[in-house]
Design a protein around this motif. Structure first.
Motif, PDB file in Angstrom:
ATOM      1  N   ILE A 335      -0.007  24.401  -8.778  1.00 53.50           N
ATOM      2  CA  ILE A 335       1.038  24.560  -7.763  1.00 53.50           C
ATOM      3  C   ILE A 335       2.111  23.486  -7.918  1.00 53.50           C
ATOM      4  O   ILE A 335       3.309  23.774  -7.927  1.00 53.50           O
ATOM      5  N   ILE A 336       1.671  22.237  -8.069  1.00 52.09           N
ATOM      6  CA  ILE A 336       2.628  21.129  -8.188  1.00 52.09           C
ATOM      7  C   ILE A 336       3.455  21.268  -9.467  1.00 52.09           C
ATOM      8  O   ILE A 336       4.689  21.116  -9.461  1.00 52.09           O
ATOM      9  N   THR A 337       2.781  21.578 -10.584  1.00 52.09           N
ATOM     10  CA  THR A 337       3.497  21.740 -11.849  1.00 52.09           C
ATOM     11  C   THR A 337       4.477  22.901 -11.783  1.00 52.09           C
ATOM     12  O   THR A 337       5.614  22.808 -12.272  1.00 52.09           O
ATOM     13  N   VAL A 358      13.593  28.638  -4.528  1.00 57.37           N
ATOM     14  CA  VAL A 358      12.553  29.240  -5.376  1.00 57.37           C
ATOM     15  C   VAL A 358      11.314  28.351  -5.403  1.00 57.37           C
ATOM     16  O   VAL A 358      10.171  28.830  -5.321  1.00 57.37           O
ATOM     17  N   ALA A 359      11.516  27.039  -5.543  1.00 53.55           N
ATOM     18  CA  ALA A 359      10.384  26.117  -5.620  1.00 53.55           C
ATOM     19  C   ALA A 359       9.560  26.118  -4.336  1.00 53.55           C
ATOM     20  O   ALA A 359       8.320  26.076  -4.372  1.00 53.55           O
ATOM     21  N   SER A 365       3.959  30.575  -0.082  1.00 57.25           N
ATOM     22  CA  SER A 365       3.135  31.769  -0.354  1.00 57.25           C
ATOM     23  C   SER A 365       1.658  31.418  -0.307  1.00 57.25           C
ATOM     24  O   SER A 365       0.837  32.179   0.240  1.00 57.25           O
ATOM     25  N   PHE A 366       1.301  30.280  -0.869  1.00 50.11           N
ATOM     26  CA  PHE A 366      -0.111  29.867  -0.847  1.00 50.11           C
ATOM     27  C   PHE A 366      -0.560  29.477   0.558  1.00 50.11           C
ATOM     28  O   PHE A 366      -1.712  29.702   0.928  1.00 50.11           O
ATOM     29  N   LEU A 392      -0.214  32.639  -9.244  1.00 53.00           N
ATOM     30  CA  LEU A 392       0.832  31.612  -9.279  1.00 53.00           C
ATOM     31  C   LEU A 392       1.970  32.019 -10.208  1.00 53.00           C
ATOM     32  O   LEU A 392       3.155  31.890  -9.876  1.00 53.00           O
ATOM     33  N   GLY A 393       1.627  32.540 -11.376  1.00 58.91           N
ATOM     34  CA  GLY A 393       2.655  32.982 -12.318  1.00 58.91           C
ATOM     35  C   GLY A 393       3.468  34.143 -11.796  1.00 58.91           C
ATOM     36  O   GLY A 393       4.698  34.211 -11.999  1.00 58.91           O
ATOM     37  N   ILE A 394       2.811  35.076 -11.099  1.00 51.97           N
ATOM     38  CA  ILE A 394       3.522  36.237 -10.550  1.00 51.97           C
ATOM     39  C   ILE A 394       4.512  35.801  -9.486  1.00 51.97           C
ATOM     40  O   ILE A 394       5.642  36.302  -9.407  1.00 51.97           O
TER      41      ILE A 394
END
Length: 409
Positions: A335-337, A358-359, A365-366, A392-394
């Motif tokens: 998540i942080i990365t 975006v960030a 979302s989490f 996370l990627g999606i």
């Protein structure tokens, strides 16, 4: 469009909702129970019965068929499979997928209890079990040292009692070691010469070695319970028991048997690095926090001289909490990365404002996911963690696509 227009025109409301999501999400994440695997209910119940020295045909007729007759009448039974071997009967009962396994287990216990009344009296108690992955061992506490197996077993028993006091612990079983017991080795020739039998000795010890309740005594407004203690503390007392009087002569147990305070036959063994040890197997309840329990057990045994005397070493193996901790750390690092990399890349192409939006969509979302998981009673287990890492990627891709199109417009 009206909905989005209302959102744009009420920024303060959006900020408050965002803050509420963050608070609820963090609270849910901290309180979510951690465990290795999700609670999976498998609709099978297994019945194992031991009847020593009996042929497979007799096991089938005397044990297996009697149990099957009772069990097949339970509602929800899909299939019954049985195997009869020498001295052993094994029955597998499959239920429909919509059955509540706890109710099915209780119904099987009740029916087997009825079937047992129709089976031989000397049969061993049937073992009735289910498959529950959440109750598999989560931690092994190994007790080693140079103080002797009996003392190690005594230390492990004390540790087991303390661990079972923790909330969420299902059991802390002790494996290995030896236990003290009084052994009475009877000389058959001497017994025969006095005209006695083994039952005479057994009945005499059973009748003498017990505590007798004596009712109560009322004195004024107080009531006192009376108990006559009769259990023997030392084997020497058993040697002096009188089995029988023949005229003026008394026949003691010491006349026909040797009484020693020895060790019981070992039924379980435990070793660590090739050395004898005693192991405490810790199991947690379904839905309990595996990390919290593991930390409590380790904190209990670290530098605790009352539980762990000098000369005793404690080690931990099979610690499932380490795997969960590593997976949780991977999720947090992801998540942080993701937030940092997405923010940096988009900053060069869309500016600070768009990259920031975006960030922030990733942790928000989490947060919502953690709140939903908490409300649904789902634990933070291996399946959930891997799913969140994949998602996370999606989330990053969707956020970039949406913001890029907004930026173009």
């Amino acid at each position: 469009m009206k909905f989005f227009q209302a959102v744009v025109n009420n920024k303060i409301t959006v900020y408050i909702l965002t803050l509420i999501i963050i608070v609820i999400g963090i609270t849910s994440y901290v309180s979510l129970p951690r465990e290795a695997a999700p609670s999976i209910k498998i609709p099978y119940v297994f019945i194992a019965t031991v009847y020593p020295g009996v042929s497979p045909q007799d096991i089938e007729n005397l044990v297996t068929q009697e149990i099957e007759k009772e069990v097949k009448g339970i509602s929800g039974v899909k299939k019954i499979t049985s195997v009869s071997r020498e001295s052993f009967s094994s029955i597998s009962v499959e239920f429909t997928s919509d059955i509540v396994i706890e109710d099915a287990l209780q119904k099987v216990r009740d029916r087997v209890a009825i079937a047992k009344t129709k089976m031989p009296a000397d049969i061993e108690e049937p073992s009735i079990t289910e498959i529950n992955f959440s109750e598999l061992p989560m931690l092994y506490v190994n007790v080693t040292g140079n103080i002797g197996l009996w003392k190690l077993k005594e230390t492990a028993d004390k540790i087991s009692d303390k661990i079972e006091e923790f909330p969420g612990v299902l059991s802390a079983d002790v494996v290995g070691g030896i236990e003290r017991e009084v052994k009475i080795d009877v000389n058959a020739d001497k017994l025969f010469s006095y005209g006695l039998s083994f039952n005479d000795i057994s009945n005499k010890i059973s009748s003498e070695n017990l505590n007798i309740p004596g009712g109560s005594v009322d004195i004024g407004k107080s009531s006192y319970l009376v108990r006559v203690p009769g259990e023997y503390k030392e084997p020497e007392n058993i040697r002096d028991l009188v089995i029988k009087n023949i005229g003026d002569n008394k026949i003691y147990i010491r006349d026909v048997a040797d009484v020693t305070y020895g060790y019981a036959d070992r039924k379980t063994f435990s070793r660590e690095d090739g050395k004898e040890s005693v192991t405490v197997i810790v199991k947690k309840r379904s839905g309990a926090n595996i990390i919290e329990i593991a930390d409590k057990v380790k904190a209990l045994l670290n530098n605790n001289k009352e539980l762990v005397p000098d000369g005793v070493n404690i080690s931990f193996t099979g610690d499932n909490s380490k795997f969960i901790l590593n997976t949780v750390h991977e999720l947090e690092n992801g998540i942080i990365t993701g937030v940092l990399l997405v923010g940096m890349v988009l900053f060069f192409f869309m500016g600070f404002k768009n990259s920031f939006l975006v960030a922030t969509s990733i942790p928000l979302s989490f947060m919502i996911s953690f709140a939903v998981l908490s409300m649904m009673g789902i634990t933070l287990n291996m399946i959930v963690l891997f799913t969140l890492i994949i998602v996370l990627g999606i989330i990053v891709d969707d956020a970039i696509v949406v913001m890029e199109n907004i930026f173009r417009l």
